[in-house]
Scaffold this active site. Structure first.
Site, mmCIF file in Angstrom:
data_model
loop_
_atom_site.group_PDB
_atom_site.id
_atom_site.type_symbol
_atom_site.label_atom_id
_atom_site.label_comp_id
_atom_site.label_asym_id
_atom_site.label_seq_id
_atom_site.Cartn_x
_atom_site.Cartn_y
_atom_site.Cartn_z
ATOM 1 N N HIS A 147 -5.775 -1.043 0.853
ATOM 2 C CA HIS A 147 -4.395 -1.239 0.424
ATOM 3 C C HIS A 147 -3.683 0.049 0.014
ATOM 4 O O HIS A 147 -2.466 0.045 -0.194
ATOM 5 C CB HIS A 147 -4.334 -2.283 -0.699
ATOM 6 C CG HIS A 147 -3.129 -3.160 -0.640
ATOM 7 N ND1 HIS A 147 -3.038 -4.371 -1.275
ATOM 8 C CD2 HIS A 147 -1.927 -2.991 -0.013
ATOM 9 C CE1 HIS A 147 -1.836 -4.911 -1.037
ATOM 10 N NE2 HIS A 147 -1.154 -4.084 -0.280
ATOM 11 N N ASP A 204 -1.158 -10.941 -3.036
ATOM 12 C CA ASP A 204 -2.414 -10.284 -3.416
ATOM 13 C C ASP A 204 -3.049 -11.014 -4.593
ATOM 14 O O ASP A 204 -2.343 -11.538 -5.462
ATOM 15 C CB ASP A 204 -2.082 -8.836 -3.833
ATOM 16 C CG ASP A 204 -3.259 -7.880 -3.733
ATOM 17 O OD1 ASP A 204 -4.408 -8.318 -3.927
ATOM 18 O OD2 ASP A 204 -3.017 -6.686 -3.477
ATOM 19 N N HIS A 243 -4.647 -9.241 -6.599
ATOM 20 C CA HIS A 243 -4.628 -8.138 -7.571
ATOM 21 C C HIS A 243 -3.202 -7.601 -7.768
ATOM 22 O O HIS A 243 -2.347 -7.787 -6.901
ATOM 23 C CB HIS A 243 -5.506 -6.992 -7.058
ATOM 24 C CG HIS A 243 -6.913 -7.401 -6.731
ATOM 25 N ND1 HIS A 243 -7.305 -7.738 -5.455
ATOM 26 C CD2 HIS A 243 -8.006 -7.540 -7.520
ATOM 27 C CE1 HIS A 243 -8.596 -8.069 -5.473
ATOM 28 N NE2 HIS A 243 -9.052 -7.967 -6.712
ATOM 29 N N ASP A 276 -2.655 -4.262 -8.213
ATOM 30 C CA ASP A 276 -2.616 -2.914 -7.636
ATOM 31 C C ASP A 276 -1.615 -2.035 -8.373
ATOM 32 O O ASP A 276 -0.859 -1.275 -7.784
ATOM 33 C CB ASP A 276 -2.349 -2.971 -6.118
ATOM 34 C CG ASP A 276 -3.502 -3.637 -5.369
ATOM 35 O OD1 ASP A 276 -4.603 -3.780 -5.967
ATOM 36 O OD2 ASP A 276 -3.320 -4.023 -4.198
ATOM 37 N N HIS A 336 -6.913 2.041 -3.852
ATOM 38 C CA HIS A 336 -6.354 0.767 -3.389
ATOM 39 C C HIS A 336 -5.961 -0.158 -4.547
ATOM 40 O O HIS A 336 -5.261 -1.147 -4.316
ATOM 41 C CB HIS A 336 -7.277 0.048 -2.385
ATOM 42 C CG HIS A 336 -8.475 -0.636 -2.965
ATOM 43 N ND1 HIS A 336 -9.155 -1.633 -2.310
ATOM 44 C CD2 HIS A 336 -9.144 -0.446 -4.134
ATOM 45 C CE1 HIS A 336 -10.183 -2.041 -3.050
ATOM 46 N NE2 HIS A 336 -10.201 -1.338 -4.144
ATOM 47 N N ASP A 393 -2.269 -8.585 1.451
ATOM 48 C CA ASP A 393 -3.676 -8.264 1.209
ATOM 49 C C ASP A 393 -4.438 -9.563 1.482
ATOM 50 O O ASP A 393 -4.155 -10.597 0.874
ATOM 51 C CB ASP A 393 -3.813 -7.821 -0.260
ATOM 52 C CG ASP A 393 -5.220 -7.410 -0.648
ATOM 53 O OD1 ASP A 393 -6.187 -7.948 -0.067
ATOM 54 O OD2 ASP A 393 -5.363 -6.572 -1.563
ATOM 55 N N ASP A 405 -7.132 -10.607 0.591
ATOM 56 C CA ASP A 405 -7.813 -11.227 -0.555
ATOM 57 C C ASP A 405 -6.864 -12.114 -1.370
ATOM 58 O O ASP A 405 -7.273 -12.732 -2.356
ATOM 59 C CB ASP A 405 -8.550 -10.192 -1.416
ATOM 60 C CG ASP A 405 -7.660 -9.249 -2.209
ATOM 61 O OD1 ASP A 405 -6.559 -9.633 -2.621
ATOM 62 O OD2 ASP A 405 -8.096 -8.094 -2.427
ATOM 63 N N GLU A 456 -6.905 -4.730 3.997
ATOM 64 C CA GLU A 456 -8.174 -5.108 3.352
ATOM 65 C C GLU A 456 -9.084 -5.998 4.205
ATOM 66 O O GLU A 456 -10.036 -6.576 3.675
ATOM 67 C CB GLU A 456 -7.927 -5.743 1.964
ATOM 68 C CG GLU A 456 -7.293 -4.787 0.934
ATOM 69 C CD GLU A 456 -8.240 -3.721 0.382
ATOM 70 O OE1 GLU A 456 -9.479 -3.913 0.468
ATOM 71 O OE2 GLU A 456 -7.754 -2.685 -0.126
HETATM 72 N N1 LIG Z 1 -6.164 -3.755 -2.914
HETATM 73 C C1 LIG Z 1 -7.208 -4.190 -3.597
HETATM 74 N N2 LIG Z 1 -8.107 -4.938 -3.024
HETATM 75 N N3 LIG Z 1 -7.294 -3.810 -4.887
HETATM 76 C C2 LIG Z 1 -8.386 -4.167 -5.747
HETATM 77 C C3 LIG Z 1 -8.262 -3.482 -7.078
HETATM 78 C C4 LIG Z 1 -9.384 -3.853 -7.998
HETATM 79 C C5 LIG Z 1 -9.279 -3.266 -9.383
HETATM 80 N N4 LIG Z 1 -8.132 -3.756 -10.068
HETATM 81 C C6 LIG Z 1 -9.280 -1.744 -9.352
HETATM 82 O O1 LIG Z 1 -8.342 -1.115 -9.760
HETATM 83 O O2 LIG Z 1 -10.203 -1.143 -8.885
HETATM 84 MN MN LIG Z 2 -4.314 -5.207 -2.840
HETATM 85 MN MN LIG Z 3 -6.331 -7.524 -3.505
#
Ligand SMILES: NC(=[NH2+])NCCC[C@H](N)C(=O)O
Ligand SMILES: [Mn+2]
Ligand SMILES: [Mn+2]
Length: 299
Positions: free
Chosen positions: A101, A123, A125, A127, A140, A226, A228, A271
């Site tokens: 990402h 997402d 998350h 991010d 990411h 994303d 996920d 991702e």
């Molecule tokens: N784009 C993604 N899959 N991001 C996941 C981030 C996971 C976690 N919050 C981190 O900063 O490491």
């Molecule tokens: Mn993401």
């Molecule tokens: Mn994510």
């Protein structure tokens, strides 16, 4: 008028911990992206892959522990930004294929170069980490904060999407956020729709609200998807899966609303990690959701 989509591969995994997401562009192409897009009535052109720096070793060359491989991320996102803004200038809709990402920094910088844009960030998350708040050092987990110039990213020219306003950014489907990251999101003017909001109000109402946020006073929106965002049962091939995501149907419903809004000017699928996938099903799902977002209809 028929929409011309330009596919831009960004085969990088420098922003992620687990290897393999750099093979995402191939996996998504082999899953039949071009044919899926044609079935949505758009004409795709594949511009191939951007050059990504190669290292014989990886961890040894990671650089700063709080922002691993940030040099490589800068290099890849800078060339992606140019490719995205060129695609737009030539009247096509850029579709970036990640890669992790972190590539969103490039999509956002490029898409915001000659326009006021809004963003919908589908997402699990946020991010929204920065090098000083990230528990992992993986970039990411930082692209949204980077593009908005939050915290350490203030004034970091290569990473900031000029003119992008927090008021026009919506995160949809949030269910995993780190402690300090959560504070930063709360302190921002970004609008967040968590999975609980989707449970309570349904994906249709939430997505329509997110579209209102992203389109208010802007020239168009960037859609960052994303994989996920979906439940790991639907999308197992991702590096940071989180239970409790949206279903196949909910994801399509949201993408169909994106298409109906006719507001999308740039798009990315990120991702997808073929090493962690089963029979390329996550890549296949990505192609189907892309078609829905670009207007595929049953009849
Ligand atoms: N784009 C993604 N899959 N991001 C996941 C981030 C996971 C976690 N919050 C981190 O900063 O490491
Ligand atoms: Mn993401
Ligand atoms: Mn994510």
């Amino acid at each position: 008028m028929e929409r011309n989509v330009r596919i831009l591969g960004a085969p990088t995994d420098y922003g992620a911990n687990r290897r393999g997401v750099d093979m995402g562009p191939s996996a998504i192409r082999y899953a039949g992206l071009a044919e899926e897009l044609e079935s949505a009535g758009v004409s795709p052109t594949d511009a191939g892959d951007l050059a990504v720096p190669h290292h014989a070793t990886r961890d040894a060359d990671a650089g700063a522990a709080n922002a691993k491989h940030v040099q490589e991320v800068e290099e890849v996102t800078t060339s992606l930004a140019d490719a995205v803004s060129t695609a737009l200038a030539e009247g096509t809709t850029p579709l970036a294929l990640g890669g992790d990402h972190s590539i969103a920094i490039g999509s956002l910088v490029g898409s915001a170069r000659d326009a006021d844009i809004g963003v919908i960030w589908f997402d699990a998350h946020g991010d929204f980490n920065t090098p000083s708040t990230s528990p992992s050092g993986n970039v990411h987990g930082m692209p949204l904060a980077a593009a908005l110039g939050v915290g350490d990213f203030a004034g970091v020219e290569w990473a900031n999407a000029a003119g992008l306003k927090e008021e026009n950014v919506a995160i949809v489907g949030l269910r995993s956020v780190d402690g300090v990251e959560a504070e930063a999101i709360r302190d921002s003017d970004v609008t967040v729709y968590t999975m609980s909001d989707i449970d309570e109000r349904g994906v249709t109402e939430v997505t329509n609200d997110a579209l209102d946020v992203a389109t208010a006073g802007t020239d168009g929106i960037h859609v960052s998807l994303d994989l996920d965002w979906l439940d790991p049962r639907e999308a197992p091939g991702v590096g940071t899966p989180v239970r409790g995501g949206v279903t196949y149907r909910e994801a399509h419903a949201a993408m169909e609303l994106v298409a109906r809004s006719e507001a999308m000017r740039s798009f990315e699928l990120v991702e997808v990690n073929p090493i962690l996938d089963q029979h390329n099903e996550t890549a296949t799902l990505a192609t189907e959701l892309a078609a829905s977002a670009l207007g595929k209809r049953i009849l």
